[in-house]
Structures are given as structure tokens and as C-alpha cells.
Design a protein around this motif. Structure first.
Motif, short mmCIF file in Angstrom:
data_model
loop_
_atom_site.label_atom_id
_atom_site.label_comp_id
_atom_site.label_asym_id
_atom_site.label_seq_id
_atom_site.Cartn_x
_atom_site.Cartn_y
_atom_site.Cartn_z
N LEU A 13 0.73 -1.15 -0.01
CA LEU A 13 0.01 -0.34 0.09
C LEU A 13 0.77 1.29 0.09
CD1 LEU A 13 -2.80 1.40 0.33
CD2 LEU A 13 -2.48 1.18 2.76
N THR A 14 1.91 1.30 0.80
CA THR A 14 2.80 2.36 0.76
C THR A 14 3.42 2.85 -0.80
OG1 THR A 14 3.43 1.72 3.12
CG2 THR A 14 5.04 3.15 1.59
N ARG A 15 3.76 1.62 -1.13
CA ARG A 15 4.44 1.62 -2.63
C ARG A 15 3.34 2.26 -3.51
NH1 ARG A 15 9.66 1.70 -3.27
NH2 ARG A 15 9.56 0.40 -5.05
N PHE A 16 2.07 1.86 -3.28
CA PHE A 16 0.87 2.21 -4.37
C PHE A 16 0.79 3.80 -4.14
CE2 PHE A 16 -3.47 3.31 -5.23
CZ PHE A 16 -3.63 2.68 -6.27
N ALA A 17 0.63 4.20 -2.76
CA ALA A 17 0.44 5.58 -2.45
C ALA A 17 1.47 6.40 -3.24
CB ALA A 17 0.30 5.81 -1.09
N LEU A 85 9.52 5.58 7.99
CA LEU A 85 8.61 5.31 6.89
C LEU A 85 7.61 6.35 7.03
CD1 LEU A 85 7.65 3.98 4.34
CD2 LEU A 85 7.14 2.08 6.02
N VAL A 86 6.85 6.34 8.15
CA VAL A 86 5.58 6.97 8.41
C VAL A 86 5.86 8.40 8.25
CG1 VAL A 86 3.87 7.52 10.07
CG2 VAL A 86 4.52 5.12 9.69
N GLY A 87 7.22 8.93 8.95
CA GLY A 87 7.59 10.36 9.07
C GLY A 87 7.74 10.64 7.55
N SER A 88 8.30 9.88 6.71
CA SER A 88 8.35 10.29 5.29
C SER A 88 7.39 10.88 4.57
CB SER A 88 9.34 9.25 4.46
OG SER A 88 10.60 9.39 5.25
N MET A 89 6.26 9.59 4.79
CA MET A 89 4.88 9.70 3.97
C MET A 89 4.19 11.03 4.60
SD MET A 89 3.83 5.60 3.95
CE MET A 89 2.31 5.90 3.22
N VAL A 184 -5.23 13.35 -0.12
CA VAL A 184 -6.04 12.46 0.76
C VAL A 184 -5.34 10.99 0.56
CG1 VAL A 184 -8.30 11.68 0.80
CG2 VAL A 184 -7.91 13.87 0.24
N ILE A 185 -5.07 10.40 -0.62
CA ILE A 185 -4.55 9.27 -0.85
C ILE A 185 -3.50 8.85 0.26
CG2 ILE A 185 -3.85 7.38 -2.37
CD1 ILE A 185 -5.33 8.61 -4.54
N ALA A 189 -3.10 6.15 3.49
CA ALA A 189 -1.97 5.48 3.34
C ALA A 189 -1.13 5.53 4.84
CB ALA A 189 -1.14 5.24 2.11
N THR A 190 -0.72 6.55 5.08
CA THR A 190 0.28 6.99 5.94
C THR A 190 -0.44 6.44 7.57
OG1 THR A 190 1.06 8.91 5.24
CG2 THR A 190 1.53 8.73 7.54
N VAL A 191 -1.68 6.83 7.64
CA VAL A 191 -2.25 6.14 9.07
C VAL A 191 -2.50 4.53 8.93
CG1 VAL A 191 -4.38 6.16 10.15
CG2 VAL A 191 -3.53 8.25 9.46
N LEU A 192 -2.86 3.89 7.91
CA LEU A 192 -3.05 2.56 7.85
C LEU A 192 -1.49 1.90 7.90
CD1 LEU A 192 -5.79 2.11 5.06
CD2 LEU A 192 -5.86 1.88 7.39
N THR A 193 -0.44 2.48 7.21
CA THR A 193 0.70 2.08 7.40
C THR A 193 1.06 1.98 8.78
OG1 THR A 193 1.26 2.68 5.18
CG2 THR A 193 3.01 2.03 6.86
N TRP A 194 1.05 2.90 9.78
CA TRP A 194 1.50 2.98 10.98
C TRP A 194 0.70 2.17 11.88
CZ3 TRP A 194 4.76 4.99 14.39
CH2 TRP A 194 4.37 5.23 15.69
#
Length: 430
Positions: A13-17, A85-89, A184-185, A189-194
Motif C-alpha cells: 500500500l505504501t508503494r501504491f500511494a 517510513l511514516v514520517g517520510s509519508m 488524501v490518498i 495510506a500513512t495512517v494505515l501503514t502506521w
């Protein structure tokens, strides 16, 4: 759901976003060029040409990436990769929100720099975590799946960007809803990844870059990668520019939707093949896939400027349903773009898996991918400036000639270094 599988899905999902946002900029770059109308400027007494400013639209992004690689990779190995990762997103969310506000070349270049830091952090950490979680015999396959997710988003993003830009009026105001969607996307993705990723407990002390830089397999691959960066940066950036800019600038002057299809063709072929080529690479080795894919990419790049001649020789239509009037070069250009994706689908998962193998074995998988990024950066920083110069001063076709030759010399150098370090049979055994 199995915890490991859930983490892989989160990384996909991270790669997708990330891919969705990145490809939107690539697709709309010719429109930003036309909207901002870059011209020669004087800075600190030096006169900078319009071609230089156009090159900085890409180089501002890659220069920021170059500066960010070492601290981000070191931080990922030393601390929690999930946190980096989450900080970068989250930084990416801010960057994409700023693009609709860019009304000068300088403000656009600064936003691109912020995007470059965000893309680097997210890319390094997502690949490092995929390589770390995957078993050794499955790494190229999982990396291929992660890349396929990115390419799927690239296809959707390119089509969405082109279609929305034409729908909302094909001017500066059309950028706002497109980048609102990206923001928005990426935020979701940031929230779901965390929430989905487990905390990273791996801690690497010291500075693993120094040990990995002397790894013979990595040295062999970087001898190719340094030159290949010039090829891919030129070709990948200038295919949509060639398709979209005005004929006076050496382009084909296609609309945004037609430009997006040239981008989609490459991403679609890459997406379909990477999981398969990655799986075969896990079984059959890495070197031959890198050599074949890189060489094929160079040959296809050399053919891109001949798209109009190919279309004319084959008597291809110059008008297509939905797209309207184009030129006979459109179908050959889309086909060649697809072949570029086929070529890179052989190289990319094998190359990434090799860096993951060496980083996991020697300690410091994020640093291993950091070296991979660092070697890429000089070529990716210089290439857009070179491409801008060639486009403005020599001719658009020379962008692709230089790109194609760089790929071919890269694979020949790789073959020579590989044979020297690992023996004449290393290409089929390594």
C-alpha cells in the motif's frame, strides 16, 4: 490474517500511494512547463538558460533525494524503520499539498525538493522492510510484487492526472483537485501503514555504509548502475515531455490524456512482468537479468525518436477514438514505451534483491539500499540538466540517443567488472 502477510500488504500500500503521487508529477510535467513558462534568469551574476531551468524541474527533486539518502538510511538502520517510513509519508502529504500553490519556477522547484526527501524516505524504508521481512529465497518475488503495486498506482495515477487535467480546464486551476486527491490518498495510506506495521526491533550500530561499499557484488552492480541512472532519468522523464510539449520545442503536442497513455504503457508492462521475473530471478540468479534488461532498455531508447518515421512507414492512423487527432507517431511511441517497461521488469527486481541479500547478510539493509540510491544520484542529478540543454539547444532526439548509449555502455561495463571480480561465467552463475 497472518501477521507477516498483513505487513507485506501494508508495504505494498505504501508503494501504491507513493507511486500515485510521483507519476502524477511526471505526467503533468509538460503542463507545468507550459503553465510556468520557464525563461532564462540571472542568479548571482550568472545567466541561466531556460533549458537549465527546465532541467532543474527534475534536478531539484533528485538533488534533494541525494542529500537525504545517507541520513535517512542510517536512521532506518539505527532506529525504527517504521517510524522513518511514516514520517517520510507525512512529509509527502505536505509536499503534494503545496504544488497547487506553486506559481513560479522557483516555488515549483522547492516543492519538488520537499517531494524528493519524502519519496526517498518512503522508498528506502519500504524496500528495506520488504527485504528484511522476506526470506532470502523469496526476496525478488516480494520486491517484484511491491514494485507491481507501485506500477499499478502509476497506471491509475497517470490516467487520472491526464483525464482530470483535461476535464478541469487544462490550465493552472486544474492542478488543485488533482493534488487534493493525491494528498488524501497519501494521508490515508500513512495512517494505515502506521497501524499495520510492527515496530522494527533491528538496531545496527556504527556506519554500515563503509563495509557495504567494499562488497564486491555491490561494486559490480554499481559499475552499471551509475551509467544506467543517466539512461533511465533521461528516457523516463523525456518520453512524456516529448509526447506533450509543443512542436516548436521538438515535441508531438499531444493532450494530457494521450501523454498519460505513453506513461501507462511502460508501467503496465512492468507491473505485469515484475512478480514473474522476480520469482525466476530468485531461482536462476541475478546478473543475467540485469545485463539483458539494461541492454534492451538502451536499444529501445535509441528507437524512440524514430516514432514518427515508423508510424509514417507503416501507414498508421493519425486520429484515434476518444483521443482525436494525434499523429501516426502515437502508436509506435506507446509501443516503444511498453517495451521500455518490459526491459526494466527484468532488471529491477533482480537488482533490488541483490542489494537486499547483501544488506541482510552483512548488516544494514537500509544502508544497502542507501548505497543503491547514492550511486543513482549523480546521474539522475546531471541527466535532467543535460536533457534540458539538449532539448533547448541541440534537438529533442539527442536526449534519447544519449540515454540509449548510456544504458548500453553501462551493461558492457557491468559485464567487464563482473568477469574480472567473479570469473567469465559469473553472468550466468551469479
Amino acid at each position: 490474517m497472518d501477521d507477516t502477510k498483513l505487513q507485506f500488504y501494508a508495504l505494498y500500500l505504501t508503494r501504491f500511494a507513493g507511486g500515485f503521487g510521483f507519476i502524477t508529477l511526471v505526467t503533468l510535467l509538460p503542463k507545468f512547463i507550459d503553465y510556468l513558462e520557464p525563461s532564462a534568469v540571472t542568479l548571482l551574476g550568472f545567466s541561466l538558460s531556460a533549458g537549465f531551468v527546465i532541467g532543474m524541474y527534475k534536478t531539484g527533486f533528485t538533488l534533494a533525494q541525494t542529500l537525504a539518502v545517507v541520513p535517512l538510511a542510517w536512521g532506518g538502520d539505527r532506529f525504527d524503520k517504521r517510524l522513518v517510513l511514516v514520517g517520510s509519508m507525512a512529509l509527502g502529504v505536505v509536499a503534494y499539498a503545496l504544488f497547487p500553490l506553486a506559481d513560479t519556477s522557483l516555488s515549483f522547484i522547492l516543492a519538488r525538493g520537499l517531494q524528493g526527501v519524502a519519496v526517498t524516505g518512503a522508498g528506502l524504508m519500504s524496500l528495506a522492510l520488504v527485504g528484511e521481512i522476506a526470506d532470502e529465497g523469496t526476496r525478488a518475488n516480494h520486491i517484484g510484487k511491491a514494485n507491481a503495486s507501485r506500477f499499478a498506482s502509476s497506471i491509475i495515477g497517470a490516467a487520472t492526472a491526464g483525464g482530470l487535467y483535461d476535464y478541469f480546464g487544462s490550465d493552472g486551476d486544474a492542478f488543485t483537485p488533482i493534488f487534493a486527491l493525491i494528498t488524501v490518498i497519501l494521508a490515508v495510506a500513512t495512517v494505515l501503514t502506521w497501524l499495520s506495521l510492527n515496530p522494527d526491533r533491528t538496531r545496527i550500530h556504527g556506519f554500515p555504509f563503509s563495509d557495504l561499499a567494499l562488497n564486491r557484488r555491490i561494486i559490480s552492480l554499481t559499475s552499471f548502475r551509475a551509467q544506467y541512472a543517466v539512461a533511465v532519468t533521461l528516457v523516463r522523464t523525456w518520453v512524456p515531455i516529448y509526447a506533450g510539449v509543443t512542436a516548436a520545442s521538438g515535441g508531438l503536442a499531444y493532450g494530457a490524456l494521450a501523454v498519460s497513455l505513453t506513461v501507462i504503457a511502460e508501467k503496465f508492462c512492468n507491473m505485469l512482468l515484475q512478480p514473474y521475473t522476480g520469482r525466476v530471478s530468485d531461482r536462476s540468479g541475478r546478473a543475467l537479468f540485469i545485463f539483458f534488461g539494461g541492454g534492451l532498455y538502451g536499444l529501445v531508447a535509441l528507437a524512440v525518436p524514430f516514432s514518427p518515421a515508423i508510424g509514417a512507414a507503416l501507414g498508421l492512423p493519425s486520429t484515434l477514438p476518444v483521443l482525436g487527432p494525434l499523429s501516426s507517431a502515437f502508436i509506435p511511441l506507446v509501443t516503444l514505451s511498453g517495451l521500455l517497461g518490459v526491459a526494466d521488469s527484468f532488471r529491477e527486481p533482480a537488482s533490488m534483491a541483490l542489494f537486499a541479500d547483501e544488506g541482510t547478510d552483512d548488516g544494514g539493509v537500509a544502508s544497502s539500499f542507501g548505497i543503491r540510491e547514492l550511486v543513482w544520484r549523480p546521474g539522475s542529478v546531471v541527466a535532467p540538466l543535460l536533457g534540458g540543454y539538449l532539448m533547448a539547444e541541440v534537438g529533442m532526439e539527442w536526449v534519447f540517443y544519449v540515454g540509449g548509449v548510456s544504458a548500453i555502455t553501462g551493461v558492457l561495463t557491468f559485464l567487464g567488472v563482473l568477469s574480472y571480480f567473479h570469473g567469465p561465467s559469473a553472468l550466468t552463475e551469479w
